[in-house]
Structure formats: C-alpha cells, structure tokens
Write a protein that holds these residues in place. Structure first.
Motif, PDB file in Angstrom:
ATOM      1  N   ASP A 135      -0.829  31.975  52.678  1.00  0.00           N
ATOM      2  CA  ASP A 135      -1.660  33.024  53.273  1.00  0.00           C
ATOM      3  C   ASP A 135      -2.706  33.558  52.303  1.00  0.00           C
ATOM      4  O   ASP A 135      -3.794  33.956  52.722  1.00  0.00           O
ATOM      5  CB  ASP A 135      -0.780  34.175  53.770  1.00  0.00           C
ATOM      6  N   LEU A 136      -2.379  33.582  51.024  1.00  0.00           N
ATOM      7  CA  LEU A 136      -3.317  34.135  50.051  1.00  0.00           C
ATOM      8  C   LEU A 136      -4.629  33.348  50.026  1.00  0.00           C
ATOM      9  O   LEU A 136      -5.707  33.930  49.837  1.00  0.00           O
ATOM     10  CB  LEU A 136      -2.693  34.148  48.649  1.00  0.00           C
ATOM     11  N   LEU A 137      -4.567  32.034  50.220  1.00  0.00           N
ATOM     12  CA  LEU A 137      -5.779  31.228  50.172  1.00  0.00           C
ATOM     13  C   LEU A 137      -6.690  31.510  51.362  1.00  0.00           C
ATOM     14  O   LEU A 137      -7.914  31.409  51.248  1.00  0.00           O
ATOM     15  CB  LEU A 137      -5.438  29.731  50.124  1.00  0.00           C
ATOM     16  N   THR A 138      -6.114  31.851  52.501  1.00  0.00           N
ATOM     17  CA  THR A 138      -6.928  32.147  53.693  1.00  0.00           C
ATOM     18  C   THR A 138      -7.141  33.654  53.869  1.00  0.00           C
ATOM     19  O   THR A 138      -7.752  34.080  54.848  1.00  0.00           O
ATOM     20  CB  THR A 138      -6.258  31.580  54.955  1.00  0.00           C
ATOM     21  N   TRP A 139      -6.648  34.445  52.908  1.00  0.00           N
ATOM     22  CA  TRP A 139      -6.771  35.910  52.993  1.00  0.00           C
ATOM     23  C   TRP A 139      -8.220  36.356  53.094  1.00  0.00           C
ATOM     24  O   TRP A 139      -8.537  37.347  53.756  1.00  0.00           O
ATOM     25  CB  TRP A 139      -6.107  36.531  51.760  1.00  0.00           C
ATOM     26  N   SER A 140      -9.139  35.616  52.452  1.00  0.00           N
ATOM     27  CA  SER A 140     -10.556  36.001  52.483  1.00  0.00           C
ATOM     28  C   SER A 140     -11.153  35.916  53.882  1.00  0.00           C
ATOM     29  O   SER A 140     -12.262  36.384  54.106  1.00  0.00           O
ATOM     30  CB  SER A 140     -11.370  35.121  51.520  1.00  0.00           C
ATOM     31  N   GLY A 141     -10.404  35.313  54.817  1.00  0.00           N
ATOM     32  CA  GLY A 141     -10.897  35.222  56.187  1.00  0.00           C
ATOM     33  C   GLY A 141     -10.361  36.305  57.108  1.00  0.00           C
ATOM     34  O   GLY A 141     -10.724  36.351  58.289  1.00  0.00           O
ATOM     35  N   THR A 142      -9.506  37.197  56.600  1.00  0.00           N
ATOM     36  CA  THR A 142      -8.985  38.288  57.424  1.00  0.00           C
ATOM     37  C   THR A 142     -10.113  39.255  57.770  1.00  0.00           C
ATOM     38  O   THR A 142     -11.045  39.451  56.998  1.00  0.00           O
ATOM     39  CB  THR A 142      -7.863  39.043  56.699  1.00  0.00           C
ATOM     40  N   THR A 143     -10.022  39.859  58.937  1.00  0.00           N
ATOM     41  CA  THR A 143     -11.135  40.687  59.439  1.00  0.00           C
ATOM     42  C   THR A 143     -10.761  42.161  59.498  1.00  0.00           C
ATOM     43  O   THR A 143      -9.584  42.529  59.591  1.00  0.00           O
ATOM     44  CB  THR A 143     -11.554  40.222  60.844  1.00  0.00           C
ATOM     45  N   PHE A 144     -11.789  42.999  59.446  1.00  0.00           N
ATOM     46  CA  PHE A 144     -11.658  44.434  59.680  1.00  0.00           C
ATOM     47  C   PHE A 144     -12.905  44.886  60.426  1.00  0.00           C
ATOM     48  O   PHE A 144     -13.966  44.266  60.337  1.00  0.00           O
ATOM     49  CB  PHE A 144     -11.484  45.212  58.363  1.00  0.00           C
ATOM     50  N   ASN A 145     -12.772  45.955  61.198  1.00  0.00           N
ATOM     51  CA  ASN A 145     -13.835  46.384  62.106  1.00  0.00           C
ATOM     52  C   ASN A 145     -14.557  47.616  61.581  1.00  0.00           C
ATOM     53  O   ASN A 145     -13.929  48.587  61.185  1.00  0.00           O
ATOM     54  CB  ASN A 145     -13.258  46.670  63.497  1.00  0.00           C
ATOM     55  N   ILE A 146     -15.891  47.543  61.567  1.00  0.00           N
ATOM     56  CA  ILE A 146     -16.729  48.695  61.215  1.00  0.00           C
ATOM     57  C   ILE A 146     -17.832  48.808  62.262  1.00  0.00           C
ATOM     58  O   ILE A 146     -18.655  47.899  62.397  1.00  0.00           O
ATOM     59  CB  ILE A 146     -17.361  48.548  59.819  1.00  0.00           C
ATOM     60  N   GLY A 147     -17.837  49.899  62.983  1.00  0.00           N
ATOM     61  CA  GLY A 147     -18.890  50.123  63.978  1.00  0.00           C
ATOM     62  C   GLY A 147     -18.939  49.078  65.071  1.00  0.00           C
ATOM     63  O   GLY A 147     -20.015  48.768  65.607  1.00  0.00           O
ATOM     64  N   GLY A 148     -17.796  48.508  65.405  1.00  0.00           N
ATOM     65  CA  GLY A 148     -17.760  47.505  66.459  1.00  0.00           C
ATOM     66  C   GLY A 148     -18.029  46.094  65.990  1.00  0.00           C
ATOM     67  O   GLY A 148     -17.945  45.148  66.773  1.00  0.00           O
ATOM     68  N   VAL A 149     -18.362  45.931  64.708  1.00  0.00           N
ATOM     69  CA  VAL A 149     -18.638  44.606  64.148  1.00  0.00           C
ATOM     70  C   VAL A 149     -17.478  44.202  63.244  1.00  0.00           C
ATOM     71  O   VAL A 149     -17.055  44.970  62.381  1.00  0.00           O
ATOM     72  CB  VAL A 149     -19.961  44.593  63.343  1.00  0.00           C
ATOM     73  N   ASN A 150     -16.960  43.003  63.466  1.00  0.00           N
ATOM     74  CA  ASN A 150     -15.872  42.496  62.626  1.00  0.00           C
ATOM     75  C   ASN A 150     -16.430  41.871  61.353  1.00  0.00           C
ATOM     76  O   ASN A 150     -17.287  40.990  61.407  1.00  0.00           O
ATOM     77  CB  ASN A 150     -15.055  41.449  63.392  1.00  0.00           C
ATOM     78  N   PHE A 151     -15.954  42.343  60.227  1.00  0.00           N
ATOM     79  CA  PHE A 151     -16.323  41.789  58.934  1.00  0.00           C
ATOM     80  C   PHE A 151     -15.082  41.135  58.326  1.00  0.00           C
ATOM     81  O   PHE A 151     -13.956  41.576  58.563  1.00  0.00           O
ATOM     82  CB  PHE A 151     -16.840  42.865  57.987  1.00  0.00           C
ATOM     83  N   THR A 152     -15.299  40.087  57.543  1.00  0.00           N
ATOM     84  CA  THR A 152     -14.170  39.452  56.864  1.00  0.00           C
ATOM     85  C   THR A 152     -14.029  40.003  55.443  1.00  0.00           C
ATOM     86  O   THR A 152     -14.982  40.572  54.884  1.00  0.00           O
ATOM     87  CB  THR A 152     -14.363  37.921  56.783  1.00  0.00           C
ATOM     88  N   THR A 153     -12.871  39.795  54.878  1.00  0.00           N
ATOM     89  CA  THR A 153     -12.642  40.194  53.491  1.00  0.00           C
ATOM     90  C   THR A 153     -13.597  39.451  52.564  1.00  0.00           C
ATOM     91  O   THR A 153     -13.999  39.970  51.524  1.00  0.00           O
ATOM     92  CB  THR A 153     -11.185  39.906  53.092  1.00  0.00           C
ATOM     93  N   GLY A 154     -13.964  38.232  52.959  1.00  0.00           N
ATOM     94  CA  GLY A 154     -14.915  37.450  52.163  1.00  0.00           C
ATOM     95  C   GLY A 154     -16.261  38.138  52.028  1.00  0.00           C
ATOM     96  O   GLY A 154     -16.906  38.064  50.973  1.00  0.00           O
ATOM     97  N   VAL A 155     -16.703  38.821  53.084  1.00  0.00           N
ATOM     98  CA  VAL A 155     -17.954  39.576  53.019  1.00  0.00           C
ATOM     99  C   VAL A 155     -17.832  40.696  51.995  1.00  0.00           C
ATOM    100  O   VAL A 155     -18.746  40.939  51.196  1.00  0.00           O
ATOM    101  CB  VAL A 155     -18.317  40.147  54.404  1.00  0.00           C
ATOM    102  N   LEU A 156     -16.699  41.385  52.012  1.00  0.00           N
ATOM    103  CA  LEU A 156     -16.452  42.461  51.051  1.00  0.00           C
ATOM    104  C   LEU A 156     -16.419  41.912  49.623  1.00  0.00           C
ATOM    105  O   LEU A 156     -16.987  42.515  48.697  1.00  0.00           O
ATOM    106  CB  LEU A 156     -15.133  43.161  51.377  1.00  0.00           C
TER     107      LEU A 156
END
Length: 314
Positions: free
Chosen positions: A145-166
């Motif tokens: 799971d750690l290798l794909t963790w950068s693909g997990t998403t979170f929502n800001i203002g209705g837009v889903n961002f991935t951990t990779g963006v952060l």
C-alpha cells in the motif's frame, strides 16, 4: 514582462482556462480539474529537476527514463523479494541518485555537453529498464500500500486531489526556498549565468553542477513514487512524452535555456499550461497529434519570448 518572467505564463494559463471553459462545459467540471492536477503532478515534479539543470545552462533529456528506471526497480524488487516498501523506495532513491551522479560525472569530469550526455543516457536508462523488467508491468494490486499511497485522494472544494499533488507542491516550496535563501541556490544561478565569472568569484563550479544533477536524480525518484500512485501501476513504457513536457513546462515558465534566470514557480505555471492545453484540446475532440503540435508551438513561442527578454535586458 522582462522584469517578471512568470507574468506571461500566468496570463497564458488564465486565458487558456477561460477559452477551454467556454469551448466545453465539461472542462471546469470538478472531475476534469482533478484529472488535470493528477497529470500535472508527474510532469510538474520532473519539471523541478529539469529547472535546476536548465538554470545551470544545461538540459536533461533523460528525466523520464531515470524516473521509469527508479520506479521499476522500486516496484519489481519489492514484490520479487518481499522487501519492505520503505526499503524499496530508498533503493529507488539510490537509483535516481546514481543516474544523476552518472550524468553529472560525464558533464563535469569529461566536460561533455549536457545535451549529448543525456541524449546518450536516455537510451542507456531505457535499455536497462527493459532488460531488468523484460518489459513487464507491475500492477498496483501486487504492490504494498505504501507504494500506491501517493495515489490516495482527498477533497478540497469539490475537487479530488491526490497525495502525489501535495508531494509535488511540497517539493516546489522546498526548492523555491533553497534557491532563494541559501548560498547553494545563489551559486546555481551564478554558474548558469556565467561559469567563468563564477569560477573567478571562488565558486567551485563542478561541485555545484554535480550537486544539481544529484538533486535532480533524487527529485526524479520522488516523481517515480508519484507516478506509481497516479497510474496504480509501474510500467516500463510510462515515460511517453514526459521529457518533452518537462522541458516545455520549464521554458514556458520563463526559465532561460541559456541559464541563470528563472523560478520554479514559473515552472509550475508552465506545467499547468501544458496540462490544461492537452486536456482542453482533448475535450475539444482534437487528435493527440494536434495536441503535440500545440505543445511544439508553445515551445517556439516561449523561446522567442526568452530571446526578446535577453535583448531587452542587454
């Protein structure tokens, strides 16, 4: 514009968003905006490494190949040996550092042109990747799971961002701070502006260049982690147009191909422009060839603006 190089890409980005939003109502849809940010996360990370090298008046044609090699080593050795994911990531980091050191050695010790060096190592790293993987793709379900963790998403203002963006944004803040507030950053700009003058001023030019290639290699290894999460897989054919897009983002962002001038924030704007153009043209129904054509036009326009800025400064 010649005083604030990031101004022109900011204007282009705003105009592009407005135009594509008017052409297709789906462009400003939260799901589509999320897709753009995920695409930009990978290109934008590679573009940070490219920015550092171009600031020294070099260029790296191997960024995509280094990223893919680090990604495949990380993914494949983890599932084949049962190695903990954190060790796999560290090994990928070592691969990125080794690739950067190899490029840096050829540039600093053998005094070969960066363009020729990285054109050669592009093919070397691609061949090593194919030899190591036999062309096989590692799927996300097979990896920890750690290798794909950068693909997990979170929502800001209705837009889903991935951990990779952060992760990408953290890199931008870190590199921007280092370039603007440390002696190393000032030395990078000085070497890119005039190597001989930097040497006479007491700057160890070769050491600075080597450190830049090492830093670029480390950033590309992080980009490999982001790419795994982005695609939920590790494919040896993932580089695609990443080399071209990373250079395009840097040049559009106002960094001079002649070195010594530019900012990573301009590069981020450039990466966003590339992502917006590719996505907007795709929604407009244009063939992928025309999307590539548009990116080529952007490069020519950006280099023309850079030449104009240099003349104005003189």
């Amino acid at each position: 514009m010649h005083r604030y190089p990031a101004l022109s890409p900011a204007i282009v980005l705003i105009l592009a968003i407005i135009v594509f939003g008017l052409l297709n109502e789906r462009f400003l849809n939260p799901a589509n905006l999320s897709l753009i940010t995920q695409q930009v996360a990978v290109v934008g990370t590679l573009a940070i490494a490219q920015t550092l090298i171009i600031l020294t008046a070099g260029i790296d044609l191997s960024v995509g190949a280094v990223m893919v090699l680090a990604m495949m080593v990380t993914a494949q050795i983890t599932i084949e040996t049962g190695m903990p994911a954190i060790l796999g990531l560290l090994l990928g980091l070592l691969v990125g550092l080794a690739a950067g050191a190899f490029n840096g050695f050829l540039v600093t010790k053998l005094r070969l042109p960066p363009f020729i060096v990285t054109l050669g190592t592009l093919n070397i790293f691609l061949a090593l990747t194919l030899l190591y993987t036999a062309g096989a793709t590692v799927r996300g379900g097979e990896m920890p799971d750690l290798l794909t963790w950068s693909g997990t998403t979170f929502n800001i203002g209705g837009v889903n961002f991935t951990t990779g963006v952060l992760m990408m944004l953290v890199l931008y803040f870190a590199i921007a701070f280092i370039l603007n507030n440390t002696s190393w950053g000032r030395h990078v700009y000085a070497v890119g502006d005039d190597k001989e003058a930097a040497r006479l001023a007491g700057i160890r030019v070769n050491r600075v260049l080597m450190s830049v290639y090492l830093a670029a290699g480390a950033i590309l290894a992080i980009g490999a982690w982001i790419q795994i999460g982005r695609s939920n897989a590790a494919s040896p054919n993932a580089s695609g147009e990443l080399n071209l897009d990373s250079i395009t983002a840097v040049v559009i962002g106002g960094t001079s191909l002649f070195g010594g001038r530019g900012t990573v924030w301009g590069t981020l704007l450039g990466a966003l422009i590339v992502g917006v153009f590719r996505n907007g043209l795709s929604l407009a129904g244009l063939d992928v060839l025309w999307q590539t054509f548009a990116v080529g036009v952007l490069i020519i326009v950006a280099v023309s603006v850079d030449q104009w800025i240099r003349k104005v400064r003189k």
